[in-house]
Design an enzyme around this catalytic site. Structure first.
Site, PDB file in Angstrom:
ATOM      1  CB  CYS A   1       6.060  -6.110   8.963  1.00 34.35           C
ATOM      2  SG  CYS A   1       7.271  -5.346  10.066  1.00 34.35           S
TER       3      CYS A   1
ATOM      4  CB  SER B   1       7.681   3.258  16.113  1.00 35.33           C
ATOM      5  OG  SER B   1       7.468   3.678  14.790  1.00 35.33           O
ATOM      6  CG  LEU B   2       9.838   5.697  22.617  1.00 31.03           C
ATOM      7  CD1 LEU B   2      11.071   4.870  22.346  1.00 31.03           C
ATOM      8  CD2 LEU B   2      10.237   7.107  23.063  1.00 31.03           C
ATOM      9  CG  HIS B   3       4.496   2.892  19.564  1.00 28.86           C
ATOM     10  ND1 HIS B   3       4.162   4.140  19.071  1.00 28.86           N
ATOM     11  CD2 HIS B   3       4.717   2.116  18.469  1.00 28.86           C
ATOM     12  CE1 HIS B   3       4.177   4.101  17.746  1.00 28.86           C
ATOM     13  NE2 HIS B   3       4.517   2.890  17.361  1.00 28.86           N
TER      14      HIS B   3
ATOM     15  CG  ASN C   1      -6.379   2.838  12.045  1.00 32.31           C
ATOM     16  OD1 ASN C   1      -7.590   2.819  12.215  1.00 32.31           O
ATOM     17  ND2 ASN C   1      -5.826   2.726  10.868  1.00 32.31           N
TER      18      ASN C   1
ATOM     19  CB  CYS D   1       4.338  -3.784  16.426  1.00 36.31           C
ATOM     20  SG  CYS D   1       6.053  -3.259  16.247  1.00 36.31           S
TER      21      CYS D   1
ATOM     22  CD  GLU E   1      -2.573  -1.289   2.609  1.00 40.14           C
ATOM     23  OE1 GLU E   1      -2.828  -0.292   3.298  1.00 40.14           O
ATOM     24  OE2 GLU E   1      -2.858  -2.450   2.934  1.00 40.14           O
TER      25      GLU E   1
ATOM     26  CB  CYS F   1       2.594   6.924   3.497  1.00 39.27           C
ATOM     27  SG  CYS F   1       2.939   5.579   4.641  1.00 39.27           S
TER      28      CYS F   1
ATOM     29  CB  CYS G   1       0.155   1.396   5.760  1.00 39.10           C
ATOM     30  SG  CYS G   1       0.393   2.289   4.237  1.00 39.10           S
TER      31      CYS G   1
ATOM     32  N   GLY H   1       5.933  -2.689   6.437  1.00 43.33           N
ATOM     33  CA  GLY H   1       7.311  -3.156   6.528  1.00 43.33           C
ATOM     34  C   GLY H   1       8.179  -2.296   7.411  1.00 43.33           C
ATOM     35  CD  GLU H   2      11.962  -1.161  10.950  1.00 43.62           C
ATOM     36  OE1 GLU H   2      10.965  -0.749  11.568  1.00 43.62           O
ATOM     37  OE2 GLU H   2      12.933  -0.436  10.676  1.00 43.62           O
TER      38      GLU H   2
ATOM     39  CB  SER I   1       8.673   5.441  10.339  1.00 45.19           C
ATOM     40  OG  SER I   1       8.113   5.119  11.580  1.00 45.19           O
TER      41      SER I   1
ATOM     42  CB  CYS J   1       1.365  -3.200  13.538  1.00 47.19           C
ATOM     43  SG  CYS J   1       1.724  -2.737  11.841  1.00 47.19           S
TER      44      CYS J   1
END
Ligand code: SAH
Length: 347
Positions: free
Chosen positions: A110, A212-214, A291, A114, A90, A103, A334, A157-158, A189, A117
């Site tokens: 991935c 991406s800390l979260h 999301n 996480c 995407e 984006c 995404c 993806g990473e 990211s 996700c």
């Protein structure tokens, strides 16, 4: 095997065009056409002989648009692109007051796992080639008829788990002879693949690193993001500081608010401390409302909670903004279109 010419830099293309009997200066012309997503027969300043040779000697396949959704609210366009082996990824084209941004995805699926996700639910199928990442930008620009001013590598993806192709993509997309997107207008990211952050700092590519800390403590972060068991918050912050010191580029942090998991007042206070002590220099936090992905069972906090969280960070000396959600009517985040397609195929 035919050559993946769209993954090549202009210098590499010079060797290729010479090998099929064309003068070196043709390389830049070819590069420009590919960056626009042109079909070989549209490359009208190249001779018929050259174009015929390309058809047999080169592997030049652009992604194709499998689905396209346009937001009625803000004009955000979401693409599901299919690649030559049928894998789908995407991209999301967004319009802001200061310009457009795309984006892009870096992998099909991935491997990072996480918990919140959608992109990782079915694991990683494969890395994208540099041309497949570039192809998303070429096609989005061609299809919308608009210039892409900035790129965020925040799709599926990473990117640092597909390091070589990601770095190659950054060089290609920023080349003036192609899309010419300034590296300062590109954000990468990452969930925190620490060794690759050190590598990236040395590439001489002044992109913005977005981390991406979260979570603000290792227990919570390890529960949400398995990568934290390999590289903890302290190691991650150290890498971020080195990135800033080496590149002079400010690091930004992403923090997705998840109800009951990381959205309490204490989390905000601790997060401010982690960022202030880790970065010394000013760093910014982008707060993202989760999301909701049905499969994860996690939910987003209310708007008021998010505002209080941002205020608490500000009170503790860290700038924070709640990210505006574009394309809310088309589920523009995404990972979800790809997931829908996989589910339909399995049904
Ligand atoms: N792998 C990279 C880039 C892809 S995700 C990374 O981890 O940074 C882009 C951002 O969206 C990341 O901050 C990611 O953690 C976040 N994200 C993923 N799923 C989400 C969801 N369901 N709701 C909100 N943010 C999400």
């Amino acid at each position: 095997m035919a050559t993946d010419i769209m993954s090549m830099t202009v210098d590499e293309l010079k060797g290729f065009v010479k090998s099929i009997g064309e003068p070196e200066y043709r390389a830049a012309q070819l590069f420009t056409w590919m960056s626009r997503g042109a079909a070989i027969d549209e490359m009208t300043n190249l001779s018929k002989k050259f174009r015929d040779a390309l058809k047999t000697e080169a592997d030049y396949r652009l992604p194709s648009i499998e689905r396209k959704l346009v937001s009625q609210i803000d004009g955000t366009v979401k693409y599901l692109f299919s690649l030559e082996d049928g894998e789908c990824v995407e991209s999301v084209f967004m319009k802001y007051e200061h310009g457009t941004s795309l984006c892009v995805s870096s992998q099909a699926g991935c491997a990072m796992g996480c918990k919140f996700c959608a992109s990782t639910l079915n694991g990683r199928v494969r890395n994208l080639t540099a041309s497949e990442i570039l192809g998303q930008a070429a096609l989005a620009s061609r299809d919308t008829g608009e210039r892409v001013d900035g790129i965020v590598m925040m799709g599926i993806g990473e990117p640092l788990d597909n390091y070589d192709n990601t770095v190659r993509f950054l060089r290609l997309v920023s080349d003036e002879r192609g899309l010419g997107i300034g590296l300062r207008h590109i954000s990468l990211s990452t969930c925190g693949v620490v060794p690759r952050i050190y590598d990236l700092a040395k590439e001489g590519l002044p992109v913005t690193l977005s981390v991406s800390l979260h979570a603000s403590d290792d227990e919570t972060r390890s529960a949400l993001m398995p990568i934290n068991r390999k590289y903890n918050i302290a190691e991650l912050m150290k890498a971020c500081r080195t990135y800033f010191e080496t590149t002079g580029r400010r690091v930004s942090f992403e923090y997705t608010l998840i109800s009951g998991k990381n959205d309490a007042k204490e989390d905000a206070v601790r997060l401010a401390k982690v960022i202030r002590s880790g970065m010394r220099a000013t760093a910014h936090v982008n707060l993202i409302m989760l999301n909701e992905v049905a499969e994860t069972g996690l939910s987003a906090p209310g708007r008021q909670r998010a505002k209080e969280f941002a205020e608490e960070l500000n009170r503790n000396g860290v700038g924070a903004t709640i990210r505006r959600r574009l394309g809310s009517d088309i589920n523009a985040s995404c990972g979800q279109l790809r997931l829908q397609k996989l589910a339909a195929e399995q049904a």
